[in-house]
Design an enzyme around this catalytic site. Sequence first.
Site, PDB file in Angstrom:
ATOM      1  CB  CYS A 152      65.456  20.909  43.448  1.00 59.07           C
ATOM      2  SG  CYS A 152      65.445  22.590  42.781  1.00 59.07           S
ATOM      3  CB  CYS A 180      65.206  21.173  38.118  1.00 59.29           C
ATOM      4  SG  CYS A 180      65.927  20.212  39.447  1.00 59.29           S
TER       5      CYS A 180
END
Length: 371
Positions: A104, A202
């Site tokens: 990410c 996340c």
Amino acid sequence: MDKQHIGQRVVVGLSGGVDSAVTAWLLKQQGYEVIGIFMKNWEDDDDSEFCSSNIDFVDAAAVADVIGIEIEHVNFAAEYKDRVFAEFLREYQAGRTPNPDILCNAEIKFKAFLDHALRLGAEKIATGHYARVRLNAVTGKHELLKGLDPSKDQSYFLHRLNQAQLSKTLFPVGELHKTEVRRIALEIGLPNAKKKDSTGICFIGERPFRDFLNHYIAKEPGPIKDEKGRTIGQHVGLSFYTLGQRQGLGIGGIKAKGAQKGGGEHAPWFVARKDMEKNTLWVVQGHDHPWLQSHSLTAQDASWVAGTASVAGQFSAKTRYRQADAPCLLAAGAGEAFSLTFPEPQWAVTPGQSAVLYDGEVCLGGGVIAA
């Protein structure tokens, strides 16, 4: 106010948390023109109790209001699904345990977000990560350093950043300890000063992990075997387990004679191996069982901060985030792949996780553990 930064535009990733909020405030104090961006990276189940993005955006907007900066809401969910989540599922289906936060950072926060910020005319971006960037006057290269707070250092998650990304990045709270960040937030009256730190992946948040994977990966039950080859239970699917896992095995009440060091007959069971071809989960008793110890590893898909592979030699490495640096020897010929050997055995070295290499406080880069 530091006049040297007046007129320089920096775009800050505001997550709704205290670290990015203090980051934005510090940069404004330094004279930067600060713009906040809230990144939405996941929208499959917005109405779920586990998806906090709506609450986080409200918090981020409140912070922007107090600091006196603009905030923009940007949706990167499509990029996230293509670049991060698809790879995450592929790795789990192959029996490995990926770290999507690392991907990410490389693909969204320091690529899609950076591109967006540059389109807004920013000279730099900033995030609330606990890490530091330093320009090496001798080599002319940007170095990624550990954050000054050893309990919060996040350089492990940032090891795939390259020279172009680091040259455009600021990590203001990397120079501070978390207690100081909290103190600043309270002192300036930030509405999220006491907000709990987020944990979990996340996009998954705090939800039960196995329940989440159930939506995307089919269950393929098979045998759980001990080191003697005895079947002692049944697993729900190899993708749902990781090496070193102790909870959720469903075999807690089973005794084994001659159990390994670590607690005798009632010693806890740990996942030690996964045989994808035979769909078999191998478990052992005792934290210190030899099957859980490794003196070496190989890593692939390497990424080097300097742009070129590190020379062979003595360094230190982490094979998982919450781990002290371990002395190691990097073998010659490192490039797209590399090999490490450790004088002290490393516990539950897990394929799919990242081995990240350090030279003191400098993060050199790392790769994905293959074996």
